[in-house]
Design an enzyme around this catalytic site. Structure first.
Site: not given
Ligand code: PDD
Length: 287
Positions: A33, A52, A100, A149, A182, A207
């Site tokens: 995302y 990114r 799945r 991310k 972070e 990140l």
């Protein structure tokens, strides 16, 4: 006004929007995302955020489902239809849906794309920045590829809940050697007694924040002193200033860490200066 969400090519009223029950984002956290700021209806730092996203998709071997121009249209249309003047736009891409199975589906399965935009008060964020925020520290229990991310945000969610229970706004993750990696949803910075800005290098443990990069550009332009290295919690507590960076916070001063005041317990001057100068260095795109 009815809010609308973009899902796989359609703009759908918020309450009716949905994705497949067997989406891999839902079952495996197999999705990436981006969060971008919207300022006066325009996207902030779109180029870098989309670069990114492209990298995140590549790292997970998800074929980009659309071109850069098409992403751009979706982002703008979602912002426009929701009449977001100031706020954020959220874009998520999962590997798609199928019964799945741990193994990746074949190329016939299309990624799921969701885009949401919402308003956020700039005045509220500025009022928060005038007071600064408290952070707490938490063990970094995340995985070894925090540079991607992904939506695997449970450790961040748990850490933020713990922070909230202790009256703090953000949690700083700390690795096994006692270094801050972070924030749960931000990059971490300190300024030492000699006025040097300190933040750790980007590697698999954090990140590579877009806001971090904009601030690095400002530091270079202003010829401020910068040291790229990890710092410990003790160092952070003894620092002159501390702050976090993220698309939703820009530069947000940190005034206490685990209950101990940073500096004199008020937002630092340099952090405030960097906050005020943010839009001069950020890319604001109208296209
Ligand atoms: N989070 N580190 C982590 C773990 C993050 O989740 C984020 C952003 C950042 C800062 O990156 P950027 O400057 O590009 O926003 C660093 C977003 C805002 C979120 O998840 O809401």
């Amino acid at each position: 006004m009815t809010r609308v969400v973009y899902v796989n090519g359609q703009y759908t009223p918020y309450a009716q929007a949905g994705i497949h029950a067997e989406d891999r984002g839902f079952q495996f956290g197999d999705a990436v995302y981006e969060v971008m700021e919207v300022k006066a209806g325009q996207l902030v730092d779109e180029t870098r955020h989309m670069a990114r996203l492209d990298r995140s998709l590549k790292e997970l071997r998800i074929a980009p489902p659309m071109t850069l121009a098409a992403w751009s249209r979706v982002l703008r249309e979602t912002v426009r239809r929701n009449r977001v003047h100031d706020g954020l736009v959220y874009l998520q891409v999962s590997r798609g849906a199928r019964p799945r199975d741990f193994l990746f589906p074949g190329p016939d399965v299309r990624p799921t794309v969701v885009c949401v935009a919402r308003s956020a008060s700039k005045a509220k964020a500025d009022a928060q920045a005038e007071k600064g925020i408290a952070v707490i520290t938490q063990p970094d229990i995340r995985w070894g590829r925090c540079d991607i991310k992904t939506v695997m945000l449970l450790p961040a969610s748990l850490a933020k809940e713990t922070a909230k229970a202790q009256g703090a706004k953000e949690a700083w993750f700390v690795d096994d050697d006692g270094f801050v990696t972070e924030g749960a949803s931000s990059n971490a910075w300190i300024i030492d007694k000699d006025g040097r800005l300190i933040t750790r290098k980007t590697d698999a443990h954090i990140l590579p924040g877009i806001t971090r990069q904009v601030v690095l550009d400002m530091i270079e332009k202003e010829k401020l002193e910068l040291v790229i290295r990890p710092f410990t919690v003790a160092e952070a507590k003894a620092a002159r200033e501390a702050f976090i960076t993220s698309a939703t916070n820009h530069v947000m001063p940190v005034v206490s860490i685990d209950g101990a005041p940073v500096g004199n317990g008020a937002p630092g001057l340099l952090a405030q200066k960097l906050r005020n100068g943010y839009y001069l260095s950020a890319e604001i795109s109208s296209h």
